[in-house]
Write a protein that holds these residues in place. Structure first.
Motif: not given
Length: 535
Positions: A129-133, A182-190, A324-338
């Motif tokens: 969840i990306v938010l601005r306050a 950006t909030f990263h919410l985990q352990w959710l139900q499908p 910050d709302g994207n999937p994590p990058p392939v490697k830390p500090g990089k910008s491409w992701y899978i």
């Protein structure tokens, strides 16, 4: 009429026509500020000087000029004062419209106090969840699963067996991030719909997909300029809000007006704020998962300077608002992701930071992706996992867009493109998605060695200009085969629907729908390769 009066009338008439025509073209068709604003300002200045000089130097007895000519050319005639004043009013209105188009958001400080939230990358057990306050130093977010009594769903259960479980997370909002977190919410139900609330009055919903989603849709587009085309009464940005199914979007650019060479993070932030301040950023769109990739206009046109110069300042807003709302990058500090969505796997490339300079000759040493990213992509293509592979590139893969700017796309990096294509032909089940050129083109790349064919869908803009007269897409070589071309339209996006419900991979389908200015214009159905390529 004296010679001086004739000269001044000629200047006034030419300046009026230039001012009016260019103003309409600038605000409605091609909003290129550096190219057109000097013409508009100089035209009005020349017109004003010519009219003032004629007022003080002209003879009282002048030849009769018809009112329509005065209205058309803005000429000063003492005997037709009312007609002249109307013409002057139209010229002033044209100038004011251009100034309003460019500077109103800055003058009104539009969006400086904007609060918003949106959903980012979402999996069966997590979401972002990306938010601005801007008026809070810390944000407290709570979320819970919604109880759907209409279909008999049981109340959400907590770890202790209680119902209506709330989970609280607290994060800081910092000025250096423009108060975006950006909030990263985990352990959710499908396959579950959740609602979230914050202490900032921001709230919303999101839905996690099931573990094995066999049919789903997403949209893809690029290039967005808030408030275009110009309308004096409002500044909405066209959006695909009428389509409720897409779970992911590729949105490389936020604004055609890229930061200048003196850009700071605050000037780069402003276009992001305008996008989310748009009235078309509806609750429906906020609840859909979005992922992004940057392109040149987060920095400068045809950016190929890597991480030098203004990069650090210009990339900060993109990281806060989008990455910050994207999937994590392939490697830390990089910008491409899978990332994967059931039977579909995506490789989202960075075609800006790691590229060689556009102007150097093509060859083995010239690279679009850089050695490390290219190696990761080759490894991704080489994995035999039975999934449909989608390669996302912010610039077109085809060489068919010609002209000076073609060197900014893969047309300027044909050696590396050929290396990638050879791997794609071996894999066969590859789809390419791109944007950038403010047109749509579907292009196929047939293998010279087999029946394998790769297909690319390049679609843009979401809300931007298109070239009304110039056409640079041309098929010349047989390596890039035109399947469909649609240049017109200020708002274009593609809807991709993957269907992998069949146990036989040969029957898997991908349907592409082209939507232009809210109307479906074209459709293409392709099948999973299965050793025979896309058909």
């Amino acid at each position: 009429m004296g010679a001086l009066d004739l000269i001044l009338d000629s200047i006034a008439g030419a300046s009026t026509l230039s001012l009016r025509i260019v103003s309409i073209y600038f605000t409605q068709f091609l909003p290129l500020r550096p190219r057109f604003l000097p013409i508009i300002y100089n035209s009005f200045l020349c017109y004003a000087v010519a009219v003032i000089l004629k007022y003080f130097t002209s003879q009282k007895l002048l030849r009769q000029t018809s009112r329509p000519i005065i209205l058309l050319l803005g000429l000063y005639e003492p005997k037709h004062t009312i007609a002249f004043l109307w013409a002057l009013f139209v010229n002033c209105l044209a100038l004011f419209a251009c100034i309003d188009f460019v500077y109103r958001p800055h003058i009104q400080n539009l969006g400086s106090d904007l609060s918003f939230s949106r959903v980012g990358y979402t999996t069966p057990d997590s979401t972002r969840i990306v938010l601005r306050a801007p008026n809070f130093t810390a944000v407290e977010l709570s979320y819970r699963a919604l109880q759907d009594l209409e279909i008999g769903q049981a109340p959400p259960q907590g770890q202790d067996g209680s119902t209506a479980t709330f989970t609280f997370i607290v994060q800081e909002t910092l000025p250096q991030n423009d108060f975006v977190t950006t909030f990263h919410l985990q352990w959710l139900q499908p396959n579950t719909t959740y609602t979230y609330h914050t202490n900032t009055s921001l709230s919303g919903t999101f839905t996690t997909p099931p573990h094995h989603l066999k049919q789903f849709s997403f949209i893809s587009t690029s290039c967005l300029k808030p408030g275009y085309p110009y309308r004096p009464s409002t500044r909405p940005s066209p959006s695909p809000a009428s389509h409720t199914s897409p779970p992911i979007s590729n949105l490389p650019s936020q604004s055609r007006n890229s930061p200048s060479s003196s850009a700071t993070s605050s000037t780069s932030t402003f276009p992001c704020v305008l996008v989310y301040a748009s009235p078309s950023w509806t609750e429906e769109l906020r609840s859909l998962p979005w992922v992004h990739v940057y392109d040149d206009h987060e920095f400068e046109n045809d950016w190929a300077a890597g991480t030098t110069g203004l990069f650090d300042d210009a990339v900060e807003p993109f990281i806060s608002y989008q990455a910050d709302g994207n999937p994590p990058p392939v490697k830390p500090g990089k910008s491409w992701y899978i990332f994967s969505q059931s039977d579909i796997e995506f490789f989202v490339a960075d075609t800006r930071v790691y590229r060689s300079d556009n102007s150097i000759p093509d060859g083995e040493e010239k690279t679009m992706l850089g050695p490390e990213q290219l190696s990761d992509m080759e490894e991704w293509l080489g994995k035999e996992n039975g999934k449909w592979k989608v390669f996302v590139t912010s610039v077109p893969f085809t060489r068919n867009w010609r002209g000076e700017e073609s060197v900014d796309s893969w047309a300027g990096y044909l050696f590396e493109r050929g290396r990638i294509l050879e791997l794609m032909w071996k894999v066969e089940n590859v789809v390419i998605i791109s944007g950038d050129r403010h047109e749509h083109a579907t292009t196929t790349f047939p293998s010279p060695f087999s029946n394998s064919t790769i297909i690319e869908f390049s679609t843009s803009p979401l809300s931007q200009f298109f070239q009304p007269f110039e056409r640079t897409y041309k098929q010349i070589e047989q390596t890039d085969i035109l399947l469909h071309y649609h240049p017109r339209g200020n708002s274009k996006f593609g809807i991709f629907t993957f269907d992998t419900r069949s146990e036989e991979r040969r029957k898997w389908t991908m349907t592409f729908e082209l939507v232009v200015d809210g109307v479906k214009m074209w459709e293409k159905v392709t099948r999973y390769g299965g050793g025979l390529g896309l058909r």
